[in-house]
Design a protein around this motif. Sequence first.
Motif, PDB file in Angstrom:
ATOM      1  N   GLY A   1       0.802  -1.213   0.000  1.00  0.00           N
ATOM      2  CA  GLY A   1       0.000   0.000   0.000  1.00  0.00           C
ATOM      3  C   GLY A   1       0.836   1.265   0.000  1.00  0.00           C
ATOM      4  N   ALA A   2       0.142   2.397  -0.143  1.00  0.00           N
ATOM      5  CA  ALA A   2       0.816   3.679  -0.328  1.00  0.00           C
ATOM      6  C   ALA A   2       1.649   4.090   0.878  1.00  0.00           C
ATOM      7  CB  ALA A   2      -0.220   4.758  -0.647  1.00  0.00           C
ATOM      8  N   ALA A   3       1.144   3.876   2.089  1.00  0.00           N
ATOM      9  CA  ALA A   3       1.878   4.304   3.282  1.00  0.00           C
ATOM     10  C   ALA A   3       3.217   3.586   3.385  1.00  0.00           C
ATOM     11  CB  ALA A   3       1.042   4.062   4.536  1.00  0.00           C
ATOM     12  N   ARG A   4       3.220   2.285   3.215  1.00  0.00           N
ATOM     13  CA  ARG A   4       4.471   1.537   3.313  1.00  0.00           C
ATOM     14  C   ARG A   4       5.426   1.921   2.192  1.00  0.00           C
ATOM     15  NH1 ARG A   4       2.590  -4.666   4.913  1.00  0.00           N
ATOM     16  NH2 ARG A   4       1.347  -4.076   6.757  1.00  0.00           N
ATOM     17  N   ALA A   5       4.890   2.119   0.991  1.00  0.00           N
ATOM     18  CA  ALA A   5       5.746   2.515  -0.126  1.00  0.00           C
ATOM     19  C   ALA A   5       6.392   3.868   0.140  1.00  0.00           C
ATOM     20  CB  ALA A   5       4.932   2.549  -1.415  1.00  0.00           C
ATOM     21  N   ARG A   6       5.608   4.824   0.640  1.00  0.00           N
ATOM     22  CA  ARG A   6       6.162   6.135   0.957  1.00  0.00           C
ATOM     23  C   ARG A   6       7.195   6.041   2.076  1.00  0.00           C
ATOM     24  NH1 ARG A   6       0.224   8.987   0.756  1.00  0.00           N
ATOM     25  NH2 ARG A   6       0.391   9.989  -1.297  1.00  0.00           N
TER      26      ARG A   6
ATOM     27  N   THR B   1      13.085  12.610  10.239  1.00  0.00           N
ATOM     28  CA  THR B   1      12.329  11.870   9.231  1.00  0.00           C
ATOM     29  C   THR B   1      11.014  11.425   9.849  1.00  0.00           C
ATOM     30  OG1 THR B   1      14.342  11.073   8.153  1.00  0.00           O
ATOM     31  CG2 THR B   1      12.311   9.859   7.709  1.00  0.00           C
ATOM     32  N   ARG B   2       9.918  11.934   9.325  1.00  0.00           N
ATOM     33  CA  ARG B   2       8.594  11.621   9.856  1.00  0.00           C
ATOM     34  C   ARG B   2       7.893  10.655   8.912  1.00  0.00           C
ATOM     35  NH1 ARG B   2       7.264  15.267  14.244  1.00  0.00           N
ATOM     36  NH2 ARG B   2       5.283  14.166  14.246  1.00  0.00           N
ATOM     37  N   LEU B   3       7.619   9.458   9.395  1.00  0.00           N
ATOM     38  CA  LEU B   3       6.973   8.436   8.584  1.00  0.00           C
ATOM     39  C   LEU B   3       5.464   8.494   8.735  1.00  0.00           C
ATOM     40  CD1 LEU B   3       9.344   5.413   9.246  1.00  0.00           C
ATOM     41  CD2 LEU B   3       9.503   7.154   7.458  1.00  0.00           C
ATOM     42  N   MET B   4       4.776   7.862   7.811  1.00  0.00           N
ATOM     43  CA  MET B   4       3.320   7.848   7.821  1.00  0.00           C
ATOM     44  C   MET B   4       2.796   6.640   8.589  1.00  0.00           C
ATOM     45  SD  MET B   4       2.197   9.025   4.015  1.00  0.00           S
ATOM     46  CE  MET B   4       2.517  10.711   3.470  1.00  0.00           C
ATOM     47  N   PRO B   5       1.674   6.789   9.287  1.00  0.00           N
ATOM     48  CA  PRO B   5       1.042   5.623   9.910  1.00  0.00           C
ATOM     49  C   PRO B   5       0.647   4.609   8.832  1.00  0.00           C
ATOM     50  CG  PRO B   5       0.082   7.675  10.728  1.00  0.00           C
ATOM     51  CD  PRO B   5       0.935   8.030   9.554  1.00  0.00           C
ATOM     52  N   ASP B   6       0.707   3.343   9.184  1.00  0.00           N
ATOM     53  CA  ASP B   6       0.384   2.285   8.224  1.00  0.00           C
ATOM     54  C   ASP B   6      -1.133   2.123   8.172  1.00  0.00           C
ATOM     55  OD1 ASP B   6       0.416   0.220   6.463  1.00  0.00           O
ATOM     56  OD2 ASP B   6       1.385  -1.222   7.788  1.00  0.00           O
ATOM     57  N   MET B   7      -1.767   2.988   7.384  1.00  0.00           N
ATOM     58  CA  MET B   7      -3.224   3.001   7.232  1.00  0.00           C
ATOM     59  C   MET B   7      -3.553   2.813   5.764  1.00  0.00           C
ATOM     60  SD  MET B   7      -3.718   6.416   9.579  1.00  0.00           S
ATOM     61  CE  MET B   7      -5.477   6.560   9.269  1.00  0.00           C
ATOM     62  N   PRO B   8      -4.686   2.171   5.431  1.00  0.00           N
ATOM     63  CA  PRO B   8      -5.015   1.960   4.014  1.00  0.00           C
ATOM     64  C   PRO B   8      -5.285   3.255   3.263  1.00  0.00           C
ATOM     65  CG  PRO B   8      -6.832   1.274   5.422  1.00  0.00           C
ATOM     66  CD  PRO B   8      -5.672   1.524   6.321  1.00  0.00           C
ATOM     67  N   LYS B   9      -5.843   4.254   3.938  1.00  0.00           N
ATOM     68  CA  LYS B   9      -6.106   5.562   3.346  1.00  0.00           C
ATOM     69  C   LYS B   9      -5.939   6.626   4.421  1.00  0.00           C
ATOM     70  CE  LYS B   9      -9.413   3.907  -0.127  1.00  0.00           C
ATOM     71  NZ  LYS B   9     -10.755   4.085  -0.727  1.00  0.00           N
ATOM     72  N   ARG B  10      -5.799   7.880   3.966  1.00  0.00           N
ATOM     73  CA  ARG B  10      -5.684   9.046   4.832  1.00  0.00           C
ATOM     74  C   ARG B  10      -4.388   9.075   5.619  1.00  0.00           C
ATOM     75  NH1 ARG B  10      -7.488  12.517   2.828  1.00  0.00           N
ATOM     76  NH2 ARG B  10      -8.639  13.705   4.358  1.00  0.00           N
TER      77      ARG B  10
ATOM     78  N   SER C   1      -8.028   5.687  -8.014  1.00  0.00           N
ATOM     79  CA  SER C   1      -7.370   6.669  -7.170  1.00  0.00           C
ATOM     80  C   SER C   1      -7.760   6.459  -5.719  1.00  0.00           C
ATOM     81  CB  SER C   1      -7.766   8.082  -7.602  1.00  0.00           C
ATOM     82  OG  SER C   1      -7.379   9.023  -6.635  1.00  0.00           O
ATOM     83  N   LEU C   2      -6.820   6.729  -4.802  1.00  0.00           N
ATOM     84  CA  LEU C   2      -7.109   6.576  -3.378  1.00  0.00           C
ATOM     85  C   LEU C   2      -8.239   7.479  -2.934  1.00  0.00           C
ATOM     86  CD1 LEU C   2      -3.582   6.295  -1.722  1.00  0.00           C
ATOM     87  CD2 LEU C   2      -5.317   4.532  -1.868  1.00  0.00           C
ATOM     88  N   SER C   3      -8.437   8.593  -3.634  1.00  0.00           N
ATOM     89  CA  SER C   3      -9.466   9.533  -3.199  1.00  0.00           C
ATOM     90  C   SER C   3     -10.619   9.636  -4.190  1.00  0.00           C
ATOM     91  CB  SER C   3      -8.840  10.922  -3.014  1.00  0.00           C
ATOM     92  OG  SER C   3      -8.233  11.359  -4.194  1.00  0.00           O
ATOM     93  N   SER C   4     -10.708   8.704  -5.141  1.00  0.00           N
ATOM     94  CA  SER C   4     -11.729   8.822  -6.172  1.00  0.00           C
ATOM     95  C   SER C   4     -13.133   8.572  -5.628  1.00  0.00           C
ATOM     96  CB  SER C   4     -11.433   7.855  -7.328  1.00  0.00           C
ATOM     97  OG  SER C   4     -11.440   6.522  -6.864  1.00  0.00           O
ATOM     98  N   ASN C   5     -13.249   7.750  -4.605  1.00  0.00           N
ATOM     99  CA  ASN C   5     -14.554   7.459  -4.025  1.00  0.00           C
ATOM    100  C   ASN C   5     -14.709   8.257  -2.738  1.00  0.00           C
ATOM    101  OD1 ASN C   5     -16.861   6.391  -2.831  1.00  0.00           O
ATOM    102  ND2 ASN C   5     -16.457   4.325  -3.585  1.00  0.00           N
ATOM    103  N   LYS C   6     -15.384   9.394  -2.818  1.00  0.00           N
ATOM    104  CA  LYS C   6     -15.494  10.287  -1.669  1.00  0.00           C
ATOM    105  C   LYS C   6     -16.270   9.653  -0.520  1.00  0.00           C
ATOM    106  CE  LYS C   6     -13.295  13.435  -3.950  1.00  0.00           C
ATOM    107  NZ  LYS C   6     -11.876  13.679  -3.645  1.00  0.00           N
TER     108      LYS C   6
ATOM    109  N   ALA D   1     -12.229   6.553  11.192  1.00  0.00           N
ATOM    110  CA  ALA D   1     -11.215   5.733  11.857  1.00  0.00           C
ATOM    111  C   ALA D   1     -10.018   6.582  12.270  1.00  0.00           C
ATOM    112  CB  ALA D   1     -10.772   4.600  10.924  1.00  0.00           C
ATOM    113  N   LEU D   2      -9.658   7.542  11.432  1.00  0.00           N
ATOM    114  CA  LEU D   2      -8.543   8.423  11.752  1.00  0.00           C
ATOM    115  C   LEU D   2      -8.837   9.232  13.012  1.00  0.00           C
ATOM    116  CD1 LEU D   2      -5.919  10.000  11.127  1.00  0.00           C
ATOM    117  CD2 LEU D   2      -7.261  11.425   9.580  1.00  0.00           C
ATOM    118  N   TYR D   3     -10.017   9.828  13.076  1.00  0.00           N
ATOM    119  CA  TYR D   3     -10.364  10.665  14.229  1.00  0.00           C
ATOM    120  C   TYR D   3     -10.476   9.848  15.518  1.00  0.00           C
ATOM    121  CZ  TYR D   3     -11.634  13.982  10.555  1.00  0.00           C
ATOM    122  OH  TYR D   3     -11.623  14.804   9.451  1.00  0.00           O
TER     123      TYR D   3
END
Length: 257
Positions: A69-74, A171-180, A213-218, A227-229
């Motif tokens: 997924g995107a988070a791990r790749a980034r 270096t600030r990494l992203m949380p391992d989340m599927p989106k957001r 797209s990760l954000s194509s489906n609003k 889940a983030l909040y």
Amino acid sequence: MPLVSVVMPVHNSAATLGASVRSVLAQTHADVELLVTDDASTDGSMDLLQELARADERVLPQAAPEQGGAARARNLAMARARGEYVALLDSDDMWLPEKLERQLAFAAGGDAPLTFTSYFKVDGDHVGEAADFVPNGRVVEARERVTYRDMLVQDHIGALTAMYDRKVLGTRLMPDMPKRQDYALWLSIMRDGHPARGLREPLAVYRSGRAGSLSSNKLALVEHNWALYRRHERLSLVRSTMALAGATLHSVRKARI
């Protein structure tokens, strides 16, 4: 001239990848390293990356050990960063030629280690190079200053324009989340007391409405925002509800641009 580490995740992006990479290599601020992680693409994206790397040593591709997924790749790309700044760009978006030069000057003149800019929107089937882009009037405007409280109401930062200062933040990494995961990263930086500043000049091009797209489906993002909040930010039920309402309204407004 500070070195900028540009982080780009790739998954089956062969159709747009070349233009995205070239928009980085054509920056007027040329001191960049383009750290690309291929997330198990099956469409020849890695072959294209290797070809681009042979043509320009600033392109540094790496294959992820498995699709994550995107988070791990980034995060795999960010872990390799050597630059004073880390900037993000997805493999289907583009930067205009002066983006880094303008943003670095802006960042040097302020007190915020996280900066972002306005950006243009185009349709998902847009073709062409960043150097040839003609402004179209579809602009998502950057807010001049954003705090943690502001960001809880809505995500003001377009990830394709974000850049953070490693000298200040590490270096600030992203949380391992599927989106957001990008939204969660900005929140974590601001929760630590760092505001973000926006340059009100459109310096990037975002493809909207892309299939897959990760954000194509609003509507699908509502669940992930919630889940983030609740789980990541640990907000109360009331605060989470208010934040979700603001985020949903903001998403609808952006979709109309």
